[in-house]
Design an enzyme around this catalytic site. Structure first.
Site, short mmCIF file in Angstrom:
data_model
loop_
_atom_site.label_atom_id
_atom_site.label_comp_id
_atom_site.label_asym_id
_atom_site.label_seq_id
_atom_site.Cartn_x
_atom_site.Cartn_y
_atom_site.Cartn_z
N ASP A 35 14.84 41.15 36.90
CA ASP A 35 14.04 41.17 37.29
C ASP A 35 13.04 42.12 38.73
O ASP A 35 12.57 42.26 39.05
CB ASP A 35 14.33 39.63 38.33
N ASP A 83 19.91 41.38 36.64
CA ASP A 83 19.44 40.52 35.88
C ASP A 83 18.14 41.06 35.30
O ASP A 83 17.15 40.44 34.54
CB ASP A 83 19.32 39.16 35.97
N ASP A 100 18.23 45.72 38.90
CA ASP A 100 20.08 44.88 39.85
C ASP A 100 19.95 44.42 38.10
O ASP A 100 19.48 44.71 37.36
CB ASP A 100 19.06 43.99 40.53
N SER A 131 21.62 37.47 40.05
CA SER A 131 20.98 38.45 40.53
C SER A 131 21.46 39.76 41.27
O SER A 131 21.90 40.65 41.25
CB SER A 131 19.28 38.14 42.06
#
Length: 464
Positions: free
Chosen positions: A255, A253, A251, A107
């Site tokens: 999310d 990933d 970010d 993340s």
């Protein structure tokens, strides 16, 4: 070197000794434990299929190869959806009817980190109890692998990004026509990861003109990947040069989502969810949920629209569990995570972008004007680095006793609610730190409150 096992998955730095970091042997161990858990928990419903996706981290291909081989060795077929987003992988699990999924991403953590995020058959993160069972299986190292004629098979399927975008554009409150007619021009910071692939595709489908900064998905993050103002000087400067209606930051990933106003000022990551929720609640009556560390502004907006706001413990799985309990129409986390059940129960920057642009197009206002229409609070986010000797429970107990005269919530760490401000201390699920979040009517007051609590903690440590 660090290895953290928590509700947020198995996360660690790459390299170093076994058991201390996220290295090949530990990756095999935890992947094997997850496979055993899935086989047991699914029982007769187990179809023997697991989805795997990853962000663009430098270590991603190494981790992917180990995870893939281990799952196949455990007798599971692997659907590899490639370098993609966390929400895309979550949707791929439910769309494919798989038994679960593994997302290889740390993340917002820096480039030396990676992680295994574990999903159930609904494409949602494992509950605390399920996660603890995986850890117990890993500790036992009592693994059973498939015989040669029962090894799993590998397939690569990159169609799920298109399916994800189709799902987002199919949402009733996403007004693609209004967005296209508005003629928006946006600047995107994709942090050299999965966002550089999928966000241009989404924006093209919405009819939005765009420029991408740090768009090469090679994992060489151009700056600290956490989408906070202190890390976003590049895109903020580009926005101040003019010519853009909105700045979009994600970010690695994809999310978490942050916006930048047309003048180069931060919209505020805490206000991503607030703005999107305000739009959703204008058209859908209902309740909302965010975690204890999120802004009071969501509560204010929810009550203004006649709904009920509920706070949950920190962690996406805790937010989604509470959303289901109170039948929330939207929720998420103040770190820029938007969860819209109409699409799926997971933080999804694509959903947040599409809803935000739809709201902006329908309102016909500037981003800075939209921000001014929302309740105004200011948050300070500080941290206390931990040492091996730190007694966190003793610290939290001491803080709770010190402020017992006020409203105290100890569901997750310690949150102290004052009449006009609040402060929340909790151990991070992803880093060896105590997070200290505080909110008040001015930036100075919020920071002063956080620093006051940090001094209290420092005094306690010195007295210990």
């Amino acid at each position: 070197m660090t290895l953290i096992k928590s509700i947020s998955g198995i996360r660690g730095t790459i390299g170093g000794r076994t058991g201390d970091t996220l290295n090949p042997l530990d990756i095999v161990k935890f992947t094997s434990a997850y496979a055993m858990f899935i086989r047991k928990s699914r029982g007769k419903k187990c179809c023997g299929r697991i989805v795997m996706g990853r962000d663009a981290r430098i270590s991603g291909d190494m981790v992917r190869s180990i995870v893939c081989g281990t799952l196949m060795g455990a007798g599971f077929d692997v659907i590899d959806v490639g370098i993609t987003t966390t929400p895309t992988t979550e949707l791929a699990v439910s769309m494919s009817g798989a038994d679960g999924g593994i997302i290889i991403t740390a993340s917002h953590n820096p480039r030396q980190w990676n992680a295994l995020k574990l999903l159930n058959s609904e494409g949602e993160f494992l509950s605390k109890d399920d996660g603890n069972e995986v850890l117990a299986i890993a500790d036992s190292e009592d693994f059973i692998y498939a015989e040669v004629d029962r090894l799993g098979e590998y397939s690569y399927d990159e169609t799920y990004e298109s399916k994800h975008i189709d799902a987002v554009l199919g949402l009733g409150l996403v007004d693609a026509d209004a967005v296209s007619k508005a003629g928006f021009r946006v600047c995107v910071d994709a942090i050299n990861s999965a966002g550089g692939i999928i966000l241009p595709r989404l924006l093209r489908r919405l009819g939005v003109k765009y420029e991408v900064l740090n768009g090469m998905p090679d994992g060489n993050f151009a700056h600290n990947p956490e989408p906070l103002e202190k890390n976003l000087g590049g895109i903020m400067e580009r926005m101040r040069g003019g010519g853009f209606d909105l700045g979009i930051v994600v970010d690695p990933d994809v999310d978490r989502l942050a916006f930048i106003c047309e003048d180069g000022s931060m919209f505020g990551e805490e206000y991503t969810l607030v703005a999107v929720a305000d739009y959703v609640l204008e058209h859908t009556a209902g309740n909302t949920v965010s975690n204890l560390s999120s802004t009071r502004a969501l509560r204010d907006v929810t009550e203004r629209h006649g709904g009920c706001y509920t706070a949950s413990a920190v962690g996406e799985v805790n937010v989604t569990a509470m959303m289901k309990k109170v039948n929330a129409v939207i929720g998420g986390e103040g770190n820029g995570g938007v969860i819209y059940p109409e699409c799926h129960y997971g933080r999804d920057a694509l959903v947040g972008i599409a809803l935000f642009l739809s709201s902006l197009a329908r309102k016909g206002c500037k981003v800075s004007e939209l921000r001014k229409s929302l309740p105004d609070y200011y948050m300070a986010k500080n941290r206390i680095d931990l040492t091996p000797s730190t007694d966190i429970d003793a610290i939290l107990t001491g803080v709770k006793a010190r402020y017992a005269a006020y409203q105290v919530n100890d569901v997750d760490g310690v949150k102290i609610d004052f009449p006009d401000k609040w402060v929340h201390l909790r151990k991070s699920n992803t880093e060896p730190i105590i997070r200290v979040y505080s909110e008040a009517a001015t930036p100075e007051e919020a920071d002063a409150l956080g620093k006051e609590i940090m001094q209290v903690v420092s005094d306690m440590q010195n007295e210990a």
